[in-house]
Write a protein that holds these residues in place. Structure first.
Motif, PDB file in Angstrom:
ATOM      1  N   PRO C 197      29.154  76.675  56.239  1.00 40.91           N
ATOM      2  CA  PRO C 197      27.610  76.334  56.136  1.00 40.91           C
ATOM      3  C   PRO C 197      27.125  75.243  56.621  1.00 40.91           C
ATOM      4  O   PRO C 197      25.802  75.215  57.094  1.00 40.91           O
ATOM      5  CB  PRO C 197      27.649  76.698  54.592  1.00 40.91           C
ATOM      6  CG  PRO C 197      28.770  77.519  54.241  1.00 40.91           C
ATOM      7  CD  PRO C 197      30.154  77.058  55.127  1.00 40.91           C
ATOM      8  N   LYS C 198      27.785  74.228  56.242  1.00 38.79           N
ATOM      9  CA  LYS C 198      27.302  72.866  56.734  1.00 38.79           C
ATOM     10  C   LYS C 198      27.130  72.846  58.057  1.00 38.79           C
ATOM     11  O   LYS C 198      26.135  72.177  58.604  1.00 38.79           O
ATOM     12  CB  LYS C 198      28.166  71.825  56.043  1.00 38.79           C
ATOM     13  CG  LYS C 198      27.830  71.531  54.732  1.00 38.79           C
ATOM     14  CD  LYS C 198      28.718  70.010  54.327  1.00 38.79           C
ATOM     15  CE  LYS C 198      28.392  69.714  52.892  1.00 38.79           C
ATOM     16  NZ  LYS C 198      27.107  69.236  52.614  1.00 38.79           N
ATOM     17  N   SER C 203      23.387  73.269  63.139  1.00 35.22           N
ATOM     18  CA  SER C 203      22.966  73.802  64.242  1.00 35.22           C
ATOM     19  C   SER C 203      21.466  74.394  63.904  1.00 35.22           C
ATOM     20  O   SER C 203      20.770  74.713  64.845  1.00 35.22           O
ATOM     21  CB  SER C 203      24.023  74.841  64.674  1.00 35.22           C
ATOM     22  OG  SER C 203      23.783  75.783  63.805  1.00 35.22           O
ATOM     23  N   MET C 204      21.352  74.708  62.935  1.00 32.95           N
ATOM     24  CA  MET C 204      19.874  75.311  62.592  1.00 32.95           C
ATOM     25  C   MET C 204      18.813  74.222  62.091  1.00 32.95           C
ATOM     26  O   MET C 204      17.331  74.558  62.356  1.00 32.95           O
ATOM     27  CB  MET C 204      20.002  76.116  61.295  1.00 32.95           C
ATOM     28  CG  MET C 204      20.849  77.176  61.520  1.00 32.95           C
ATOM     29  SD  MET C 204      20.686  78.246  62.760  1.00 32.95           S
ATOM     30  CE  MET C 204      19.955  79.716  61.841  1.00 32.95           C
ATOM     31  N   HIS C 205      19.147  72.800  61.808  1.00 34.01           N
ATOM     32  CA  HIS C 205      18.084  72.171  61.460  1.00 34.01           C
ATOM     33  C   HIS C 205      17.125  71.737  62.509  1.00 34.01           C
ATOM     34  O   HIS C 205      17.786  71.125  63.548  1.00 34.01           O
ATOM     35  CB  HIS C 205      19.090  70.767  60.811  1.00 34.01           C
ATOM     36  CG  HIS C 205      18.131  70.097  59.672  1.00 34.01           C
ATOM     37  ND1 HIS C 205      16.897  69.571  59.967  1.00 34.01           N
ATOM     38  CD2 HIS C 205      18.176  70.104  58.290  1.00 34.01           C
ATOM     39  CE1 HIS C 205      16.308  68.809  59.024  1.00 34.01           C
ATOM     40  NE2 HIS C 205      17.228  69.391  57.837  1.00 34.01           N
ATOM     41  N   LEU C 210      22.007  68.370  68.679  1.00 32.24           N
ATOM     42  CA  LEU C 210      23.543  68.092  68.877  1.00 32.24           C
ATOM     43  C   LEU C 210      24.053  68.026  70.280  1.00 32.24           C
ATOM     44  O   LEU C 210      23.826  68.954  71.135  1.00 32.24           O
ATOM     45  CB  LEU C 210      24.085  69.415  68.139  1.00 32.24           C
ATOM     46  CG  LEU C 210      25.840  69.405  68.464  1.00 32.24           C
ATOM     47  CD1 LEU C 210      26.445  68.420  67.694  1.00 32.24           C
ATOM     48  CD2 LEU C 210      26.271  70.818  67.617  1.00 32.24           C
ATOM     49  N   TYR C 211      24.677  67.230  70.567  1.00 35.34           N
ATOM     50  CA  TYR C 211      25.384  66.977  71.936  1.00 35.34           C
ATOM     51  C   TYR C 211      26.893  67.096  71.731  1.00 35.34           C
ATOM     52  O   TYR C 211      27.646  66.195  71.118  1.00 35.34           O
ATOM     53  CB  TYR C 211      25.309  65.629  72.439  1.00 35.34           C
ATOM     54  CG  TYR C 211      23.725  65.141  72.964  1.00 35.34           C
ATOM     55  CD1 TYR C 211      23.189  66.174  73.390  1.00 35.34           C
ATOM     56  CD2 TYR C 211      23.429  63.876  72.851  1.00 35.34           C
ATOM     57  CE1 TYR C 211      21.765  65.737  73.979  1.00 35.34           C
ATOM     58  CE2 TYR C 211      21.879  63.602  73.186  1.00 35.34           C
ATOM     59  CZ  TYR C 211      21.122  64.629  73.853  1.00 35.34           C
ATOM     60  OH  TYR C 211      19.907  64.378  74.182  1.00 35.34           O
ATOM     61  N   ALA C 212      27.353  68.219  71.813  1.00 43.47           N
ATOM     62  CA  ALA C 212      28.751  68.585  71.567  1.00 43.47           C
ATOM     63  C   ALA C 212      29.425  68.170  73.176  1.00 43.47           C
ATOM     64  O   ALA C 212      28.873  68.183  74.221  1.00 43.47           O
ATOM     65  CB  ALA C 212      29.186  69.800  71.545  1.00 43.47           C
ATOM     66  N   TYR C 213      30.811  67.882  73.181  1.00 39.61           N
ATOM     67  CA  TYR C 213      31.605  67.597  74.295  1.00 39.61           C
ATOM     68  C   TYR C 213      30.860  66.621  75.133  1.00 39.61           C
ATOM     69  O   TYR C 213      30.890  66.359  76.144  1.00 39.61           O
ATOM     70  CB  TYR C 213      31.733  68.761  75.218  1.00 39.61           C
ATOM     71  CG  TYR C 213      32.824  68.639  76.246  1.00 39.61           C
ATOM     72  CD1 TYR C 213      34.193  68.438  75.608  1.00 39.61           C
ATOM     73  CD2 TYR C 213      32.840  69.058  77.482  1.00 39.61           C
ATOM     74  CE1 TYR C 213      35.274  68.258  76.340  1.00 39.61           C
ATOM     75  CE2 TYR C 213      34.052  68.921  78.527  1.00 39.61           C
ATOM     76  CZ  TYR C 213      35.193  68.610  77.723  1.00 39.61           C
ATOM     77  OH  TYR C 213      36.320  68.652  78.471  1.00 39.61           O
ATOM     78  N   PHE C 275      37.588  77.929  68.362  1.00 44.76           N
ATOM     79  CA  PHE C 275      37.806  78.887  66.861  1.00 44.76           C
ATOM     80  C   PHE C 275      36.404  79.502  66.713  1.00 44.76           C
ATOM     81  O   PHE C 275      35.381  79.221  67.353  1.00 44.76           O
ATOM     82  CB  PHE C 275      38.079  78.093  65.616  1.00 44.76           C
ATOM     83  CG  PHE C 275      37.191  76.889  65.233  1.00 44.76           C
ATOM     84  CD1 PHE C 275      37.121  75.656  66.057  1.00 44.76           C
ATOM     85  CD2 PHE C 275      36.474  76.953  64.030  1.00 44.76           C
ATOM     86  CE1 PHE C 275      36.133  74.864  65.823  1.00 44.76           C
ATOM     87  CE2 PHE C 275      35.628  75.991  63.874  1.00 44.76           C
ATOM     88  CZ  PHE C 275      35.507  74.951  64.494  1.00 44.76           C
ATOM     89  N   PRO C 276      36.838  80.795  66.011  1.00 48.66           N
ATOM     90  CA  PRO C 276      35.569  81.702  65.776  1.00 48.66           C
ATOM     91  C   PRO C 276      34.311  81.231  65.170  1.00 48.66           C
ATOM     92  O   PRO C 276      33.342  81.436  65.527  1.00 48.66           O
ATOM     93  CB  PRO C 276      36.184  82.956  64.918  1.00 48.66           C
ATOM     94  CG  PRO C 276      37.804  82.744  65.070  1.00 48.66           C
ATOM     95  CD  PRO C 276      37.882  81.210  65.282  1.00 48.66           C
ATOM     96  N   GLN C 277      34.507  80.092  64.355  1.00 41.84           N
ATOM     97  CA  GLN C 277      33.235  79.537  63.605  1.00 41.84           C
ATOM     98  C   GLN C 277      32.766  78.194  64.172  1.00 41.84           C
ATOM     99  O   GLN C 277      32.112  77.606  63.836  1.00 41.84           O
ATOM    100  CB  GLN C 277      33.617  79.122  62.218  1.00 41.84           C
ATOM    101  CG  GLN C 277      34.199  80.266  61.288  1.00 41.84           C
ATOM    102  CD  GLN C 277      35.862  80.392  61.524  1.00 41.84           C
ATOM    103  OE1 GLN C 277      36.450  79.799  62.339  1.00 41.84           O
ATOM    104  NE2 GLN C 277      36.130  81.530  61.106  1.00 41.84           N
ATOM    105  N   ALA C 278      33.249  78.122  65.560  1.00 47.88           N
ATOM    106  CA  ALA C 278      32.693  76.849  66.308  1.00 47.88           C
ATOM    107  C   ALA C 278      31.266  76.679  66.417  1.00 47.88           C
ATOM    108  O   ALA C 278      30.641  77.711  66.533  1.00 47.88           O
ATOM    109  CB  ALA C 278      33.337  76.918  67.710  1.00 47.88           C
ATOM    110  N   ILE C 279      30.805  75.476  66.373  1.00 45.05           N
ATOM    111  CA  ILE C 279      29.205  75.059  66.424  1.00 45.05           C
ATOM    112  C   ILE C 279      29.271  74.016  67.515  1.00 45.05           C
ATOM    113  O   ILE C 279      29.823  72.985  67.128  1.00 45.05           O
ATOM    114  CB  ILE C 279      28.870  74.445  65.117  1.00 45.05           C
ATOM    115  CG1 ILE C 279      28.858  75.819  64.036  1.00 45.05           C
ATOM    116  CG2 ILE C 279      27.371  74.126  65.278  1.00 45.05           C
ATOM    117  CD1 ILE C 279      27.697  76.969  64.129  1.00 45.05           C
TER     118      ILE C 279
END
Lengths: 186, 298, 661
Positions: C197-198, C203-205, C210-213, C275-279
């Motif tokens: 949830p965090k 992702s929603m805030h 978010l800069y991933a990778y 993984f399935p919950q990836a953000i």
């Protein structure tokens, strides 16, 4: 086991001497036991090597020098190689043996006799004469049955030289040992 | 090229007696691979385990006499096949890097040792100076079809700070040579476990227990033979195999080769130089298993 | 001038080996000193009040306090003299604790040295000028580097506090190590249920970008005004188009890619969502395994992607962000156990790391949470856990305790029993470190309720025998060698600094220790600050710690930043370099010497080149002033004259003495 009086029985001169001769700091040991875990000869020890280290930290000279373990260490260096604190445990075992020999604590007479016979042979010929070493060991220990069953195999294959190789410089070698013994007596 | 591969050679006492086969096969293999071994003139015993058990200066002095003799030979390094001699020579050199210790050692000697040479095992020279490629090229009769358990013994690579070659827990130099010779080399996990060393005479029980364990694992892994680089290990595993069988109620029948003997076979050297007949556990059945190159190709 | 001197006892810390009354007495003979006294604790309320009172009673215009390190209390005393009505830079401190009383027990020598140090401080104080800080505007945006639980917490707390946050994550998803865990100690609650949830909140805030990778490449500027360039690495998938449907993963023919998320326990596809919950739940291509990159032909993912998101020609992109504060939360790496060749060094398939085991236990892992050993997929009966692999081991240069392994091992024995009721766990340990709330009770539960057999001693060797592994160790409490025939061995690998930690520290200009962990400003009182203003630490980048501590630090760093940003302007430290334009010849040596880029070239009215210090960037290191051939650039409060005054105070009496004798 007897109660050890920690305030009065710690022989700190002994700890210092072992530390000096082995150039190792016994206090680095935190008793993880890895030395004992890997020791191939532990099964014939009376005191496992990690306890020798602990007894050393506690200055228990008589117990250590009177142990069989210090004579039965094969100096395979497993303990030294795996010690997480980089203590050269095998060297400490070697030094304890030196001290035991000097101070007359010989608990494994056969082991000492084999070593003495070996060095006697080196002193006499300059190189070790294996058959002579074994013969001397047998004569000194009275263990006449030592390895007799191997005799035929050895003889049939000529596996063991039957005459000593005397080198030209055998006097030099003999002098090395004599000088050492002379120093030691001082 | 040839001068690069010229060494002062220290055979060690057992090479004249119980490990004559190691000694001869080492010379044969080294010569076939272009190495020149010049014997240290009038070399003497390094003192082996008994000397360092008595005193470190004495032990170093017995080794240093030989190092001093080698210093006048115009070579860079001293070579020895025997791990026990190797340890003594190398430890002596290592400790003599400290001047105080060197002085104590030289006080026992007629001719002082400058400690100017490096010492290495024949095994190290084969791997590093000759190289795997050259060994593989020179193979005439690959050791196809035999499974061997390489057994280094405890002294060859320990302590790592002094020996400074290969891994102290999982050495691979002999594995690589045997692979280059075409053998099926097992990943023998007890390759540095102690065999009982020099306790054979004084405390046979130690050797029976430890060497028995090594033979047991080698057999369980399906080894046809054990391969060693140490005279004492070879003697404990081979000559004492019957004692081990008697005490442990086992039926081990594993030949225990020196790696140089198998190398000699693979390089197609004169069998008279390999002294295979000296092995107590007869090796012929295993050697017959080696497939001829033509058969192996099929 | 009228100067006052205060000699602190620091309880017995100083007064135990320094005759403080005598030092105070001697100080009365130093020039301009009109008041001198000793005081029990100068930093305490009565101590500070005494200073304020003396300033007024004796009409002082400068104060020396001889006490502890200025690092600790210089700001305290500056505030006190300011309350007394003086400029805060009309104050000097002599360190007679760390430099005197803690160094030697010789009272006579200590007293003499303390008096010398006070004399030096007085002479310097006589040269002090009043200095006045300038103010500057701050940019109230925050960058958080690292998207593990510590970084996530810091980002969410800052965002909730109304700040705009840029979260930079090195891998393709946030979540860090915690996302890989199955359960967490000591509550055994599901890791992804509490972390997931965090991650979604991030992702929603609306305040979080978010800069991933992506990785931080360069950092310029100073507190309140940093400029950071961030490299967004090429994923070869347009994330604006990718919906995370996963079709590409199903069809990708390169199925033997290394799966970093699953710790290599099973392979994955060259294009994958970790993984399935990836953000963010977005796919990325690993070009080391992708056939399109290796062989130049394949294109399967491009063909199947329903949104046409695949772009094999994608390039890295560098973006620049302006922020006022930075939280470093870059986490840790696991110790590489290949150094332990006596444990197989990675050769034995059924000797795995604790994190690999975590993936085997995890329902979303490669075995769907079934414990199947890697070699043959069999369920293990005897599982051996070896603690302290790469912890408390000087021989592999890891002398420190990693702190959390005792606890996660206890957890893993409990989970093992839950998964496989017929199994038996063995734990080789040296000491059990369980000091947290409910922690020791937890390890006891593993032993008492779940029957894990704890053996006090290290493991010396692990080797295969048939299908099993022989684990040879010691039980030091029994005093014997012991062996276990194990089906699976789990090595509790310790924590080490994350790879590249040193380089990032140098980019950020923060300190790190010998093991690559970042240094906090004060180990007790400034645990999340660094010595570089505006840069804060959270989580394992500062040292190994468990989840509660990491979360605590994330929140602490956020609260520090919220406090910092509660003002609209910051004051700059006036102890910076200043150029005497009349003396400057414009040689530019200072410009090339300055490690902070704080000096720029300007032109005077005649068009001559001159140096000028940008006060907000200057860190006051003084390199420029020793470099300047003209002595034109001087560090304020540490001018050549001030330093010479100190040297003279110390050396002149000695020279006079030696001439006399």
């Amino acid at each position: 086991m007897e109660c050890i009086r920690l305030d009065s029985s710690i022989n700190s001169g002994f700890i210092d001497q072992v530390a000096r001769e082995s150039e190792q700091d016994p206090y680095l040991c935190y008793q993880c036991g890895n030395c004992t875990a890997g020791c191939p000869n532990n099964f014939v020890y009376d005191i496992p090597v990690h306890r020798i280290m602990r007894l050393l930290q506690a200055g228990q000279k008589e117990t250590i020098l009177g142990s069989h373990s210090i004579w039965l260490c094969a100096t395979c260096e497993s303990c030294t190689t795996r010690c997480p604190n980089n203590i050269d445990v095998a060297r400490i075992m070697d030094v304890l043996r030196h001290m035991a020999r000097r101070e007359g604590y010989v608990t494994e007479k056969r082991v000492k006799q084999f070593n003495d016979s070996f060095l006697h042979s080196v002193q006499k010929h300059g190189r070790v004469f294996e058959l002579g070493t074994v013969m001397r060991f047998v004569a000194r220990t009275g263990r006449f049955w030592t390895d007799v069953e191997l005799g035929p195999k050895v003889l049939a294959r000529g596996k063991m030289a039957t005459r000593a190789h005397n080198i030209q410089g055998k006097e030099q070698v003999s002098k090395i040992i004599n000088r050492f013994l002379g120093d030691e007596r001082k | 090229m040839s001068s690069e591969l010229t060494y002062a050679y220290y055979p060690g006492c057992s090479g004249l007696s119980t490990s004559l086969d190691y000694e001869r096969s080492t010379r044969a293999v080294c010569s076939a691979l272009g190495m020149t071994l010049k014997d240290i003139p009038d070399w003497s015993c390094c003192g082996s385990t008994p000397a360092h058990t008595v005193d470190h200066v004495l032990s170093a002095a017995l080794s240093a006499r030989n190092l001093a003799l080698a210093e006048s030979m115009g070579v860079q390094s001293v070579l020895t096949p025997c791990p026990s001699c190797l340890t003594n020579l190398k430890v002596a050199g290592h400790r003599m890097e400290k001047d105080d210790f060197k002085k104590e050692v030289n006080a026992l000697l007629d001719h002082p040792c400058a400690n100017s040479l490096t010492t290495k095992s024949v095994l190290q020279a084969l791997v590093q100076d000759v190289g795997m490629d050259k060994i593989a090229e020179r193979v005439r009769k690959p050791l196809k079809g035999i499974k061997v358990a390489p057994y280094y013994g405890c002294l060859m690579n320990r302590p790592p700070e002094v020996m400074d070659f290969d891994d102290p827990e999982n050495p691979v130099s002999m594995d690589r040579i045997l692979q280059a010779l075409g053998a099926d080399v097992l990943d023998f996990p007890l390759k540095v476990e102690c065999c009982g060393g020099s306790f054979g005479v004084a405390r046979k029980d130690v050797v029976v227990h430890l060497s028995g364990k090594l033979l047991g694992l080698a057999r369980d892994m399906g080894a046809d033979a054990v391969v060693t680089a140490c005279p004492l290990c070879q003697m404990n595993l081979d000559l004492r195999q019957s004692q081990i069988n008697a005490h442990l109620k086992e039926t081990f029948n594993l030949p225990v080769f020196y790696y140089t003997q198998l190398a000699g076979v693979a390089l197609g050297l004169d069998p008279d130089h390999l002294l295979l007949k000296k092995l107590v556990v007869k090796p012929w059945k295993v050697l017959h298993k080696i497939q001829e190159p033509e058969a192996a190709a099929v | 001038m009228r100067l006052g001197v205060f000699i602190c006892h620091c309880g017995s810390n100083i007064a135990g080996t320094v005759d403080v009354a005598q030092v105070a007495e001697r100080a009365k003979s130093f020039p301009d000193v009109v008041y001198s006294t000793d005081t029990l604790y100068a930093c305490s309320e009565p101590g500070q009040e005494g200073i304020v009172q003396a300033i007024q009673d004796y009409n002082l215009d400068g104060v020396v306090v001889a006490s502890c390190t200025p690092r600790m209390h210089e700001p305290t005393f500056r505030r006190a003299v300011e309350r007394g009505g003086l400029n805060r830079y009309k104050f000097e401190m002599a360190n007679i604790r760390e430099h005197v009383s803690w160094v030697s027990k010789d009272q006579e020598a200590n007293t003499a040295k303390a008096a010398d140090l006070v004399h030096m401080a007085v002479e310097k104080l006589r040269q002090d000028r009043a200095l006045f800080p300038k103010t500057f505007d701050i940019n109230k945006r925050v960058m958080v580097i690292g998207g593990g639980v510590a970084g996530i917490q810091a980002a969410l707390d800052c965002a909730e506090g109304g700040l705009e946050v840029i979260l930079v994550e090195k891998t393709t998803s946030i979540g860090g190590k915690m996302a890989k865990l199955d359960k967490t100690f000591p509550t055994v609650d599901c890791s992804s249920c509490i972390l997931g949830p965090k991650m979604v909140d991030v992702s929603m805030h609306p305040n979080i970008t978010l800069y991933a990778y992506s990785e931080v490449e360069e950092v310029g500027g100073y507190v309140g005004n940093f400029e950071v360039s961030v490299r967004k690495k090429a994923t070869y998938v347009d994330w604006d188009k990718c919906t995370g449907c996963g079709l590409c993963m199903e069809k990708c023919p390169s199925k033997k890619s290394y799966d970093a998320f699953n710790e290599g326990i099973a392979p994955t596809t060259a294009i994958n969502i970790p993984f399935p919950q990836a953000i963010p739940k977005r796919a990325a291509i690993n070009p080391d395994y992708c056939r399109q990159f290796i062989k130049g032909k394949c294109g399967v993912c491009e063909k199947v992607c329903p949104t046409k998101a695949i772009n094999y020609d994608m390039q890295d992109e560098v973006v620049s962000e302006k922020v006022g504060a930075i939280v470093v939360a870059t986490g840790y790496d696991l110790f590489d156990h290949s150094k332990y060749t006596e444990y197989g060094g990675g050769r034995y398939k059924d000797v795995i790391t604790s994190m690999q085991y975590e993936r085997l236990l995890n329902a979303s892992g490669p075995t769907s949470g079934h414990i199947k050993r890697p070699s043959d997929g069999k369920e293990p009966q005897n599982v051996v856990f070896v603690q302290c692999v790469g912890s408390r081991d000087k021989s592999v240069d890891r002398p420190y305790c990693s702190g959390f392994c005792c606890m996660y091992t206890a957890k893993q024995t409990i989970l093992t029993k839950d998964h496989l009721p017929d199994s038996q766990s063995y734990v080789f340990y040296m000491d059990i470190r369980a000091p947290g709330k409910q922690y020791d009770e937890f390890t006891r539960r593993a032993m008492e309720e779940y029957g894990a057999r704890y053996i006090r001693g290290r493991v010396s060797q692990i080797y295969p025998h048939g299908d099993s592994l022989i684990v040879r160790g010691v039980d030091t409490l029994m005093g014997t060698q012991v062996e276990v025939e194990a089906d699976l061995v789990v090595l509790a690998v310790g924590a080490e600094c994350s790879s590249g930690a040193g380089e990032l520290a140098e980019t950020l200009r923060i300190s790190y220790d010998a093991y690559g962990f970042y240094m906090e400003s004060h180990p007790k009182l400034k645990p999340v600050e660094t010595n570089t203003a505006g840069i804060y630490l959270a989580g394992c980048c500062q040292g190994p710690k468990d989840i509660p501590s990491s979360v605590g630090q994330g929140s602490a760093a956020a609260s520090k930043i919220l406090a910092l940003f509660s003002r609209d302007q910051l004051e700059s430290d006036p102890q910076v370099a200043q150029v005497n334009q009349a003396r400057c010849v414009g040689c530019g040596k200072c410009i090339s010497t300055c490690p902070f880029g704080a000096i720029q070239e300007i032109q005077d009215r005649g068009g001559n080149p001159k140096a000028e210090v940008i006060e907000t960037i200057c860190q006051g290191c003084g390199l420029c002033s020793v470099t300047c051939p003209q002595k034109a650039i001087q560090l304020q409060h540490f001018t050549d004259n001030q330093i010479l005054a100190e040297v003279n105070a110390l050396c002149q009496p000695m020279m006079e003495e030696s001439f006399e004798s």
